[in-house]
Design an enzyme around this catalytic site. Structure first.
Site, PDB file in Angstrom:
ATOM      1  N   LYS A  21     -12.502  51.275 -42.157  1.00 15.38           N
ATOM      2  CA  LYS A  21     -11.612  51.833 -41.134  1.00 15.38           C
ATOM      3  C   LYS A  21     -10.201  51.351 -41.432  1.00 15.38           C
ATOM      4  O   LYS A  21      -9.983  50.160 -41.653  1.00 15.38           O
ATOM      5  CB  LYS A  21     -12.055  51.327 -39.754  1.00 15.38           C
ATOM      6  N   THR A  66     -17.866  53.510 -39.446  1.00 17.51           N
ATOM      7  CA  THR A  66     -16.489  52.980 -39.441  1.00 17.51           C
ATOM      8  C   THR A  66     -16.019  52.784 -37.997  1.00 17.51           C
ATOM      9  O   THR A  66     -15.184  51.923 -37.726  1.00 17.51           O
ATOM     10  CB  THR A  66     -15.518  53.900 -40.207  1.00 17.51           C
ATOM     11  N   ARG A 183      29.841  41.260 -57.502  1.00 15.46           N
ATOM     12  CA  ARG A 183      29.261  42.482 -56.942  1.00 15.46           C
ATOM     13  C   ARG A 183      28.460  42.131 -55.696  1.00 15.46           C
ATOM     14  O   ARG A 183      28.138  40.961 -55.457  1.00 15.46           O
ATOM     15  CB  ARG A 183      28.350  43.176 -57.963  1.00 15.46           C
ATOM     16  N   GLN A 226      16.893  39.333 -62.028  1.00 16.79           N
ATOM     17  CA  GLN A 226      15.814  38.647 -62.722  1.00 16.79           C
ATOM     18  C   GLN A 226      15.941  37.128 -62.564  1.00 16.79           C
ATOM     19  O   GLN A 226      14.951  36.420 -62.315  1.00 16.79           O
ATOM     20  CB  GLN A 226      15.837  38.994 -64.217  1.00 16.79           C
ATOM     21  N   HIS A 254      21.893  49.265 -55.171  1.00 17.62           N
ATOM     22  CA  HIS A 254      23.241  49.274 -55.752  1.00 17.62           C
ATOM     23  C   HIS A 254      24.303  49.633 -54.709  1.00 17.62           C
ATOM     24  O   HIS A 254      24.175  50.636 -54.010  1.00 17.62           O
ATOM     25  CB  HIS A 254      23.309  50.279 -56.903  1.00 17.62           C
TER      26      HIS A 254
END
Ligand SMILES: O=c1[nH]c(=O)c2[nH]c(=O)[nH]c2[nH]1
Length: 290
Positions: A21, A66, A183, A226, A254
């Site tokens: 379920k 279920t 940035r 990263q 971005h």
């Protein structure tokens, strides 16, 4: 046996299968006098085992409905949802493996909303809450004796307006992107982690991971998403010895400085276009070397 159009005779069998379920919406109020606590969680149940008879012969006699699974989640929540969803998940797994005669294992997936207690004039309210965006996720799988628990965070939006850059990357014939050492860095954190023990306070560890992710996001100049992923993983594993490994998924949201020069207006890194798509997607595990 069936024969294909090319004359090849093959036996067709039932492959891996599971049933359960999904999207069971469970809400529990813990009433301790005037001060109430709540759990608000979506639960998905998936059972695996030998369900061949139902699939191939229409014999449902060994199948737990279920609808029964849905009822079970609510009924067990009354006495057995006493703390973290991870501990509740282990109880549900044990129950379902016993309840279905041919059930071999169960997987319970939780998506828990985080509600913060409302403060009125600095005082925590007893029974009023506001819902936060990030969610506490968990998956508990097992055969009733052994469990694999994975916890996580979904939809944690973070952004910083400086101390992030993207420079020195490989340039070749199709590279157009200018370099920058200032940035906006923005992402929506999805994190998942696994443990090296069963003996822990899952909610306390979740809060530690959550706090560490926020702190690490702020505490360094980021030369790339990263690098920040690795920093976060290292910090979480250092802070939480019970975590064996952690996975992050970071969409790079971005924010591109908008070209105002063409209108004779100088843009001093103040006006940005939030690029809806496509986006960079940086993903990875950080783990203990064994
Ligand atoms: O932090 C980043 N990592 C990348 O791999 C990448 N690629 C890109 O175009 N911008 C960025 N930013």
């Amino acid at each position: 046996m069936t024969e294909s159009s090319t004359g090849v005779r093959t036996r067709i069998v039932l492959g891996q299968n599971n049933y359960g379920k999904s999207d069971v919406r469970l809400f529990k109020v813990f009433r301790e006098g005037e001060r109430h606590d709540i759990r608000d969680v979506r639960v998905d149940v998936a059972l695996t085992g030998d369900f061949e008879a139902a699939h191939t012969r229409g014999d449902n006699s060994a199948l737990l409905a279920t609808d029964t699974m849905r009822n079970t989640v609510y009924a067990l929540a009354k006495e057995q949802l006493t703390g973290s969803v991870e501990e509740f998940g282990k109880r549900l797994v044990r129950h379902f493996v016993k309840a279905g005669p041919t059930v071999a294992s169960a997987r319970i997936t939780f998506t828990q909303h985080c509600w913060e207690r409302i403060k009125v004039q600095g005082q925590e309210h007893g029974h009023a809450f506001s819902r936060q965006v990030p969610k506490h996720t968990a998956v508990v799988e097992g055969d009733g004796r052994q469990f694999k628990v994975t916890s996580g965070i979904d939809e944690l939006y973070v952004l910083k307006t400086t101390r992030s850059g993207w420079e020195g990357f490989l340039r070749e014939q199709f590279t157009a992107l200018p370099e920058t050492n200032d940035r906006i860095m923005a992402t929506v954190v999805t994190a998942r982690w696994e443990y090296n023990t069963d003996e822990l306070d899952y909610d306390a560890v979740w809060s530690e991971v959550y706090q560490q992710i926020l702190e690490t996001f702020t505490d360094h100049y980021s030369p790339s998403v990263q690098f920040t992923l690795h920093q976060m993983g290292q910090a979480v594993l250092t802070r939480c010895p019970v975590i064996e490994r952690i996975h992050f998924s970071f969409p790079n949201k971005h924010h591109v400085p908008y070209n105002l020069e063409r209108f004779g207006i100088q843009n001093d890194n103040e006006i940005f276009h939030v690029d809806p798509e496509p986006y960079g997607l940086i993903e990875g595990w950080v783990e203990r070397a064994r």
